[in-house]
Design a protein around this motif. Structure first.
Motif, PDB file in Angstrom:
ATOM      1  N   LYS A  38       0.836  -1.192   0.000  1.00  0.00           N
ATOM      2  CA  LYS A  38       0.000   0.000   0.000  1.00  0.00           C
ATOM      3  C   LYS A  38       0.870   1.240   0.000  1.00  0.00           C
ATOM      4  O   LYS A  38       1.957   1.243   0.559  1.00  0.00           O
ATOM      5  CB  LYS A  38      -0.895   0.041   1.232  1.00  0.00           C
ATOM      6  N   SER A  39       0.376   2.271  -0.610  1.00  0.00           N
ATOM      7  CA  SER A  39       1.084   3.533  -0.596  1.00  0.00           C
ATOM      8  C   SER A  39       1.166   4.048   0.831  1.00  0.00           C
ATOM      9  O   SER A  39       0.319   3.772   1.655  1.00  0.00           O
ATOM     10  CB  SER A  39       0.331   4.534  -1.466  1.00  0.00           C
ATOM     11  N   ARG A  40       2.178   4.821   1.123  1.00  0.00           N
ATOM     12  CA  ARG A  40       2.327   5.388   2.468  1.00  0.00           C
ATOM     13  C   ARG A  40       1.159   6.297   2.840  1.00  0.00           C
ATOM     14  O   ARG A  40       0.836   6.451   3.990  1.00  0.00           O
ATOM     15  CB  ARG A  40       3.611   6.221   2.531  1.00  0.00           C
ATOM     16  N   ILE A  41       0.542   6.924   1.833  1.00  0.00           N
ATOM     17  CA  ILE A  41      -0.500   7.902   2.138  1.00  0.00           C
ATOM     18  C   ILE A  41      -1.890   7.435   1.740  1.00  0.00           C
ATOM     19  O   ILE A  41      -2.858   8.105   2.016  1.00  0.00           O
ATOM     20  CB  ILE A  41      -0.209   9.241   1.437  1.00  0.00           C
ATOM     21  N   GLU A  42      -1.993   6.297   1.112  1.00  0.00           N
ATOM     22  CA  GLU A  42      -3.271   5.834   0.597  1.00  0.00           C
ATOM     23  C   GLU A  42      -4.336   5.730   1.678  1.00  0.00           C
ATOM     24  O   GLU A  42      -5.473   6.109   1.474  1.00  0.00           O
ATOM     25  CB  GLU A  42      -3.067   4.481  -0.063  1.00  0.00           C
ATOM     26  N   LEU A  56      10.149   1.388  -3.477  1.00  0.00           N
ATOM     27  CA  LEU A  56       8.963   0.680  -3.973  1.00  0.00           C
ATOM     28  C   LEU A  56       8.989   0.599  -5.497  1.00  0.00           C
ATOM     29  O   LEU A  56       9.606   1.431  -6.159  1.00  0.00           O
ATOM     30  CB  LEU A  56       7.686   1.406  -3.547  1.00  0.00           C
ATOM     31  N   THR A  57       8.299  -0.379  -6.037  1.00  0.00           N
ATOM     32  CA  THR A  57       8.084  -0.475  -7.474  1.00  0.00           C
ATOM     33  C   THR A  57       6.605  -0.234  -7.716  1.00  0.00           C
ATOM     34  O   THR A  57       5.762  -0.802  -7.032  1.00  0.00           O
ATOM     35  CB  THR A  57       8.488  -1.870  -7.997  1.00  0.00           C
ATOM     36  N   SER A  58       6.287   0.633  -8.666  1.00  0.00           N
ATOM     37  CA  SER A  58       4.893   1.008  -8.900  1.00  0.00           C
ATOM     38  C   SER A  58       4.722   1.481 -10.339  1.00  0.00           C
ATOM     39  O   SER A  58       5.695   1.691 -11.052  1.00  0.00           O
ATOM     40  CB  SER A  58       4.487   2.128  -7.931  1.00  0.00           C
ATOM     41  N   ASP A  59       3.479   1.680 -10.753  1.00  0.00           N
ATOM     42  CA  ASP A  59       3.204   2.333 -12.022  1.00  0.00           C
ATOM     43  C   ASP A  59       2.271   3.531 -11.805  1.00  0.00           C
ATOM     44  O   ASP A  59       1.688   4.052 -12.728  1.00  0.00           O
ATOM     45  CB  ASP A  59       2.611   1.361 -13.043  1.00  0.00           C
ATOM     46  N   TYR A  60       2.152   3.967 -10.535  1.00  0.00           N
ATOM     47  CA  TYR A  60       1.345   5.140 -10.220  1.00  0.00           C
ATOM     48  C   TYR A  60       2.217   6.397 -10.220  1.00  0.00           C
ATOM     49  O   TYR A  60       3.328   6.392  -9.695  1.00  0.00           O
ATOM     50  CB  TYR A  60       0.663   5.001  -8.854  1.00  0.00           C
ATOM     51  N   TRP A  61       1.671   7.459 -10.795  1.00  0.00           N
ATOM     52  CA  TRP A  61       2.369   8.733 -10.908  1.00  0.00           C
ATOM     53  C   TRP A  61       1.477   9.844 -10.370  1.00  0.00           C
ATOM     54  O   TRP A  61       0.259   9.729 -10.356  1.00  0.00           O
ATOM     55  CB  TRP A  61       2.698   9.030 -12.371  1.00  0.00           C
ATOM     56  N   MET A  62       2.086  10.936  -9.940  1.00  0.00           N
ATOM     57  CA  MET A  62       1.372  12.110  -9.451  1.00  0.00           C
ATOM     58  C   MET A  62       1.625  13.237 -10.447  1.00  0.00           C
ATOM     59  O   MET A  62       2.776  13.507 -10.786  1.00  0.00           O
ATOM     60  CB  MET A  62       1.896  12.496  -8.061  1.00  0.00           C
ATOM     61  N   GLU A  63       0.552  13.853 -10.920  1.00  0.00           N
ATOM     62  CA  GLU A  63       0.715  15.009 -11.804  1.00  0.00           C
ATOM     63  C   GLU A  63       1.070  16.200 -10.923  1.00  0.00           C
ATOM     64  O   GLU A  63       0.366  16.509  -9.958  1.00  0.00           O
ATOM     65  CB  GLU A  63      -0.564  15.265 -12.591  1.00  0.00           C
ATOM     66  N   VAL A  64       2.186  16.854 -11.242  1.00  0.00           N
ATOM     67  CA  VAL A  64       2.769  17.867 -10.368  1.00  0.00           C
ATOM     68  C   VAL A  64       2.987  19.166 -11.133  1.00  0.00           C
ATOM     69  O   VAL A  64       3.427  19.161 -12.286  1.00  0.00           O
ATOM     70  CB  VAL A  64       4.139  17.371  -9.824  1.00  0.00           C
ATOM     71  N   PHE A  65       2.705  20.316 -10.483  1.00  0.00           N
ATOM     72  CA  PHE A  65       3.010  21.633 -11.051  1.00  0.00           C
ATOM     73  C   PHE A  65       4.256  22.154 -10.346  1.00  0.00           C
ATOM     74  O   PHE A  65       4.261  22.370  -9.136  1.00  0.00           O
ATOM     75  CB  PHE A  65       1.828  22.586 -10.840  1.00  0.00           C
ATOM     76  N   GLY A 119       0.887   4.926 -15.306  1.00  0.00           N
ATOM     77  CA  GLY A 119       1.866   5.203 -16.355  1.00  0.00           C
ATOM     78  C   GLY A 119       2.842   4.052 -16.421  1.00  0.00           C
ATOM     79  O   GLY A 119       2.520   2.929 -16.062  1.00  0.00           O
ATOM     80  N   GLY A 120       4.053   4.360 -16.836  1.00  0.00           N
ATOM     81  CA  GLY A 120       5.080   3.337 -16.918  1.00  0.00           C
ATOM     82  C   GLY A 120       5.563   2.909 -15.541  1.00  0.00           C
ATOM     83  O   GLY A 120       5.545   3.681 -14.589  1.00  0.00           O
ATOM     84  N   GLN A 121       6.022   1.670 -15.442  1.00  0.00           N
ATOM     85  CA  GLN A 121       6.489   1.143 -14.158  1.00  0.00           C
ATOM     86  C   GLN A 121       7.871   1.697 -13.833  1.00  0.00           C
ATOM     87  O   GLN A 121       8.703   1.894 -14.707  1.00  0.00           O
ATOM     88  CB  GLN A 121       6.530  -0.380 -14.196  1.00  0.00           C
ATOM     89  N   TYR A 122       8.115   1.944 -12.545  1.00  0.00           N
ATOM     90  CA  TYR A 122       9.388   2.475 -12.070  1.00  0.00           C
ATOM     91  C   TYR A 122       9.692   1.896 -10.697  1.00  0.00           C
ATOM     92  O   TYR A 122       8.821   1.330 -10.050  1.00  0.00           O
ATOM     93  CB  TYR A 122       9.345   4.009 -11.977  1.00  0.00           C
ATOM     94  N   SER A 123      10.936   2.065 -10.254  1.00  0.00           N
ATOM     95  CA  SER A 123      11.340   1.737  -8.887  1.00  0.00           C
ATOM     96  C   SER A 123      11.929   3.003  -8.292  1.00  0.00           C
ATOM     97  O   SER A 123      12.899   3.544  -8.823  1.00  0.00           O
ATOM     98  CB  SER A 123      12.379   0.619  -8.869  1.00  0.00           C
ATOM     99  N   ALA A 124      11.335   3.484  -7.209  1.00  0.00           N
ATOM    100  CA  ALA A 124      11.809   4.709  -6.562  1.00  0.00           C
ATOM    101  C   ALA A 124      11.396   4.690  -5.099  1.00  0.00           C
ATOM    102  O   ALA A 124      10.348   4.150  -4.753  1.00  0.00           O
ATOM    103  CB  ALA A 124      11.233   5.951  -7.245  1.00  0.00           C
ATOM    104  N   CYS A 125      12.218   5.255  -4.246  1.00  0.00           N
ATOM    105  CA  CYS A 125      11.929   5.384  -2.814  1.00  0.00           C
ATOM    106  C   CYS A 125      11.621   4.027  -2.172  1.00  0.00           C
ATOM    107  O   CYS A 125      10.764   3.920  -1.294  1.00  0.00           O
ATOM    108  CB  CYS A 125      10.808   6.387  -2.577  1.00  0.00           C
TER     109      CYS A 125
END
Length: 146
Positions: free
Chosen positions: A51-55, A117-126, A109-115
């Motif tokens: 689970k995501s840390r903030i989910e 965890l491995t995920s394919d969830y992204w946050m749209e950021v300004f 989106g595309g799968q990545y490994s960061a922090c």
């Protein structure tokens, strides 16, 4: 055979046929009930999703039509990418612990490994005048601002 005996045999045939039909119906209903209530089989070696840390801490707005704005900060410096893909152009790096305006929903989106965890969830950021995407798994805090 006399008429009485023929009549008894006919009644007995109908009686035993009815008992057979009732027994078959009961057997079918019991097998249908047991398969409907059986728990789904899960392979033993299937990994438990992370689970995501903030989910579980995010508060959902009262109505889905309500317009909201959100902000987030990341646990470490994250790439601010043009698209939600690892190979996409990096616009800049967003420093850790910096609050930035974000979409109120994560996207795939595309799968990545960061922090870690491995995920394919992204946050749209300004960030610095441009909308882009950053790794959802690196979100430390996330909240509605209105």
């Amino acid at each position: 055979m006399n008429k009485f005996t023929k009549g008894v045999i006919l009644v007995m045939k109908k009686f035993f046929t009815a008992i057979g039909v009732i027994a078959a119906a009961l057997a079918l209903s019991f097998s249908a009930m047991s398969s409907a209530t059986a728990a789904p089989r899960v392979p033993v070696d299937m990994p438990t999703p992370v689970k995501s840390r903030i989910e579980s801490t995010a508060v959902v707005p009262a109505t889905a039509t309500e317009q909201r704005t959100c902000r987030a900060r990341f646990t470490e410096g994250v790439n601010h990418r043009r698209l939600a893909e690892v190979g996409s152009a990096i616009l800049e790096v967003i420093p850790a612990d910096t609050w930035v305006p974000v979409s109120c929903e994560r996207g795939s989106g595309g799968q990545y490994s960061a922090c870690g965890l491995t995920s394919d969830y992204w946050m749209e950021v300004f960030w610095n005048g441009a909308w882009g995407y950053s790794a959802w798994s690196c979100v430390q805090d996330w909240e509605y601002t209105s």
